[in-house]
Design an enzyme around this catalytic site. Structure first.
Site, PDB file in Angstrom:
ATOM      1  N   HIS A  35     -52.011  66.752  31.426  1.00 11.32           N
ATOM      2  CA  HIS A  35     -51.838  65.168  31.742  1.00 11.32           C
ATOM      3  C   HIS A  35     -51.158  65.325  33.170  1.00 11.32           C
ATOM      4  O   HIS A  35     -49.963  65.814  33.290  1.00 11.32           O
ATOM      5  CB  HIS A  35     -50.693  64.721  30.811  1.00 11.32           C
ATOM      6  CG  HIS A  35     -51.235  64.657  29.490  1.00 11.32           C
ATOM      7  ND1 HIS A  35     -51.182  65.509  28.401  1.00 11.32           N
ATOM      8  CD2 HIS A  35     -51.715  63.704  28.703  1.00 11.32           C
ATOM      9  CE1 HIS A  35     -51.603  65.284  27.179  1.00 11.32           C
ATOM     10  NE2 HIS A  35     -52.235  64.036  27.608  1.00 11.32           N
ATOM     11  N   HIS A 265     -53.901  59.136  33.198  1.00 13.63           N
ATOM     12  CA  HIS A 265     -52.918  59.647  32.313  1.00 13.63           C
ATOM     13  C   HIS A 265     -53.269  61.187  31.933  1.00 13.63           C
ATOM     14  O   HIS A 265     -52.325  61.759  31.848  1.00 13.63           O
ATOM     15  CB  HIS A 265     -53.004  58.532  31.054  1.00 13.63           C
ATOM     16  CG  HIS A 265     -52.225  59.230  29.794  1.00 13.63           C
ATOM     17  ND1 HIS A 265     -50.751  58.779  29.609  1.00 13.63           N
ATOM     18  CD2 HIS A 265     -52.439  60.267  29.082  1.00 13.63           C
ATOM     19  CE1 HIS A 265     -50.409  59.569  28.769  1.00 13.63           C
ATOM     20  NE2 HIS A 265     -51.219  60.245  27.977  1.00 13.63           N
ATOM     21  N   GLU A 414     -32.928  56.388   9.313  1.00  9.89           N
ATOM     22  CA  GLU A 414     -33.035  57.822   9.114  1.00  9.89           C
ATOM     23  C   GLU A 414     -33.815  58.515   9.756  1.00  9.89           C
ATOM     24  O   GLU A 414     -33.513  59.443  10.307  1.00  9.89           O
ATOM     25  CB  GLU A 414     -33.883  57.574   7.619  1.00  9.89           C
ATOM     26  CG  GLU A 414     -33.336  57.193   6.505  1.00  9.89           C
ATOM     27  CD  GLU A 414     -33.328  55.472   6.339  1.00  9.89           C
ATOM     28  OE1 GLU A 414     -33.067  54.933   5.253  1.00  9.89           O
ATOM     29  OE2 GLU A 414     -34.232  55.031   7.218  1.00  9.89           O
ATOM     30  N   HIS A 476     -38.140  54.045  -4.980  1.00 10.64           N
ATOM     31  CA  HIS A 476     -36.886  54.978  -4.530  1.00 10.64           C
ATOM     32  C   HIS A 476     -36.948  56.355  -5.408  1.00 10.64           C
ATOM     33  O   HIS A 476     -36.140  57.241  -5.046  1.00 10.64           O
ATOM     34  CB  HIS A 476     -35.527  54.311  -4.809  1.00 10.64           C
ATOM     35  CG  HIS A 476     -35.308  53.321  -3.998  1.00 10.64           C
ATOM     36  ND1 HIS A 476     -36.184  52.267  -3.757  1.00 10.64           N
ATOM     37  CD2 HIS A 476     -34.080  53.102  -3.236  1.00 10.64           C
ATOM     38  CE1 HIS A 476     -35.687  51.612  -2.792  1.00 10.64           C
ATOM     39  NE2 HIS A 476     -34.302  52.072  -2.733  1.00 10.64           N
TER      40      HIS A 476
END
Length: 670
Positions: A35, A265, A414, A476
């Site tokens: 890149h 890019h 999380e 869960h």
């Protein structure tokens, strides 16, 4: 500022920044991949940062009080490789730059921690670096509170792109940083408006400045190609009382025909494009050729911090011998010598007063013994403190008015939590652990994988680890999550059956220096499984005989965690019918696999039938232990570790996934 004006007004800066640009063009062309555009666009910002602001010494890349520089936009890895080579990092030689993205080179396609001095974290998965940086900055704040500003007093700088800011984890990270007023954290946003698919506006219209401001950051702007304006903005950011974002307006693939396009890019390898770009730069030197005066100027920048480092070493040496030893201990990830005795006491006490206890509660009992001794632990939870049992009374809460606190309320983040823990561990001086429900490893998974890839000993406390959590139901109740963690290379998964095994698991997790651990803990109460005290850590063997068969051994029951008590009950029923049954507790499949074959055969001898018992799916290693390791009629050709950076054909050859390897294995089985 356009190129002509920049060259005219700042000729020395221009030549130094162009050294980054041409090394990028040359390395990407030689590799025929990579890149080019981001390093070409951010070279001016990086030059000003390294020349005027970054505190570092290229001769001492592990200096504990250096500023941390994180390239969150890791696809532009030639930016950091060029900077490290130019400033004089010994391992980033010109030969390494020439071998960019090739087998055996440290200059991988994306920067990898542990491979290259000066690469603070592995980046490439967008958003991870900026999220890691929050952990770096929290570690600096905490250690400054503990050791004083004479010993810990530095900044964390991040270069992030549009892609980093689109990833959801970036919002988790900037929200945390704003909440905690991490004023030593500075993000330099490469505001070039381009992604692989085209303009950013194809997919996003977010006002990033307003977003950061709404999250508690101070926001600054600069022309990313004007060194005076860049310096002004960074100076203002450093003076900010809050975390700061500097929006650097840049042109991707500056000076090339691909400037400001999605083509810019990626890999710019066309010979004419490269020649035209070098002409636009006024660069008349050959490939990989850096004039001596430019290299010397860069090396002077790399050496500028030597005097400051020497002064810091003098201050460190003025500490008492005890404090110096403690500082060395926490940065070398050694454990206090008192810890093993404390773990043995927990085990002995558990056996003297046995009682049913959820392994998450057992974990809290162990942490109450660990945290007063291991002063470098920092714990936390993703808004489940009372359920994860990760907070002990002695820690204190890390906050704006108590930087010495060792417990973090991460909120419902999380992924951000896991990424920040990686940053804490990478910074050094901190042993991070934090918890959530096992099912939510799905949210933390990208950063858990990077813990393993980087080889850093983060501890993930994952509670409510099965259908045993009950009424919350299948949303869960994790069933596949143990298998996912076990399938991840360089990861230890512990599923302890009782307080004794939980204590042993914690001791092992904390003793790791290059491997993360996942503690799989129950919500429901479990009966004690171990009945005899031993100072030896049996969990370290991965699996062991918990209850031997009486009479002829006909059955071996292999169980983990909450199902060990079920195995013991089944053994009692089978023994009552005269069927000799051995119970093997297997708290860690990975550690059992590491044992000598002779030990594994003693624990799981051929002959008896085998049954595995675990409230999860069978995948993730079970077949090896149930079907036997020495099956003569089968084998596997594939991966058992992480990969590497090199052309695909070379990787298949190096990892043994070839037709010849398949044929050889087939013949060996005949």
């Amino acid at each position: 500022m356009d190129i002509a004006t920049l060259r005219a007004q700042h000729p020395d800066h221009w030549r130094m920044a162009c050294a980054i640009r041409v090394l990028t063009l040359d390395a990407v062309a030689a590799a025929n991949s990579g890149h080019s555009g981001m390093p070409m666009g951010m070279a001016d910002v990086a030059t000003v940062l390294f020349q005027n602001h970054l505190k570092f010494d290229a001769a001492a890349p592990e200096w504990a009080d250096r500023d941390r520089f994180i390239l969150s936009a890791g696809h532009g890895s030639m930016l950091i490789y060029a900077l490290l080579h130019l400033t004089g990092y010994a391992d980033v030689t010109l030969e390494q730059v020439k071998n960019f993205r090739q087998w055996g080179a440290i200059t991988a396609g994306h920067p990898e921690y542990g491979h290259v001095s000066g690469v603070e974290t592995t980046t490439g998965p967008l958003g991870q670096g900026i999220a890691n940086s929050v952990g770096f900055a929290m570690a600096e704040e905490h250690l400054r509170a503990r050791w004083g500003a004479k010993i810990q007093n530095h900044h964390t700088y991040v270069i992030a792109g549009d892609g980093c800011l689109m990833e959801g984890v970036s919002q988790e990270a900037i929200g945390l940083a704003g909440r905690h007023k991490l004023s030593r954290l500075i993000v330099l946003w490469d505001d070039n408006g381009i992604t692989i698919d085209g303009k950013v506006s194809l997919s996003d219209i977010t006002d990033q400045r307003a977003r950061f401001a709404a999250s508690g950051w101070d926001v600054f702007d600069c022309d990313g190609h004007d060194p005076v304006d860049i310096d002004r903005a960074i100076s203002a950011a450093k003076a900010s009382p809050r975390p700061a974002m500097v929006a650097c307006k840049t042109h991707i693939a500056l000076g090339s025909s691909a400037q400001d396009t999605s083509k810019g890019h990626g890999a710019l390898t066309d010979a004419k494009l490269i020649a035209d770009t070098r002409a636009a730069y006024g660069w008349e030197h050959g490939p990989f050729e850096i004039p001596a005066d430019i290299k010397s100027a860069w090396e002077a920048i790399g050496a500028r911090g030597a005097a400051e480092r020497a002064a810091w070493e003098t201050r460190l040496a003025a500490l008492s011998g005890t404090k110096q030893a403690e500082f060395a201990r926490i940065f070398s990830r050694e454990l206090p010598t008192r810890l093993p005795a404390a773990i043995r006491k927990v085990k002995k006490d558990a056996l003297e007063a046995p009682k049913k206890m959820a392994s998450r509660a057992a974990s809290e009992v162990v942490l109450k013994a660990i945290n007063p001794i291991v002063a470098d632990t920092m714990g936390g939870s993703a808004d489940l403190t009372g359920s994860n049992n990760t907070k002990t009374a002695d820690l204190g809460v890390f906050d704006t008015d108590n930087r010495a606190g060792r417990y973090v309320y991460w909120g419902i983040r999380e992924h951000g939590m896991a990424a920040a823990m990686n940053g804490m561990a990478l910074h050094g001086g901190i042993r991070p652990y934090s918890g959530t429900f096992m099912a939510f490893t799905d949210y933390a998974r990208p950063s858990m994988r990077l813990s393993a890839l980087m080889g850093i000993p983060v501890v993930y406390v994952m509670t409510h680890d099965s259908i045993g959590l009950g009424e919350d139901g299948p949303t869960h109740q994790p069933v596949e999550h143990l298998a996912i963690s076990r399938a991840t290379p360089n990861t230890l998964v512990f599923r302890p059956a009782d307080l004794v095994e939980t204590a042993e698991a914690w001791e092992l997790a904390l003793s790791q220096k290059t491997t993360p651990s996942v503690l799989s803990l129950s919500r429901q109460n479990l009966a004690p499984s171990r009945s005899t005290h031993t100072a030896k850590n049996l969990t370290a063997q991965g699996a062991y005989v918990l209850a031997e068969a009486e009479g002829k051994r006909q059955v071996i029951l292999i169980a983990t965690g909450s199902e060990v008590e079920i195995a013991l009950q089944a053994r009692a029923a089978l023994q009552a019918e005269g069927i000799g049954t051995r119970v093997v507790s297997m708290p860690s499949m990975e550690l059992f696999a590491d044992q000598p074959e002779s030990y594994r055969k003693r624990v799981l001898p051929a002959g008896p039938v085998r049954i595995g018992i675990e409230a999860g799916v069978r995948a993730g290693g079970w077949d090896r232990w149930l079907l036997g390791e020495r099956a003569r009629k089968s084998d596997f050709v594939g991966m058992s570790s992480f990969g590497a950076s090199a052309p695909a054909e070379r990787l298949y050859e190096e990892f043994g996934i070839t037709a010849a390897a398949v044929a050889d294995k087939a013949k060996a089985l005949l």
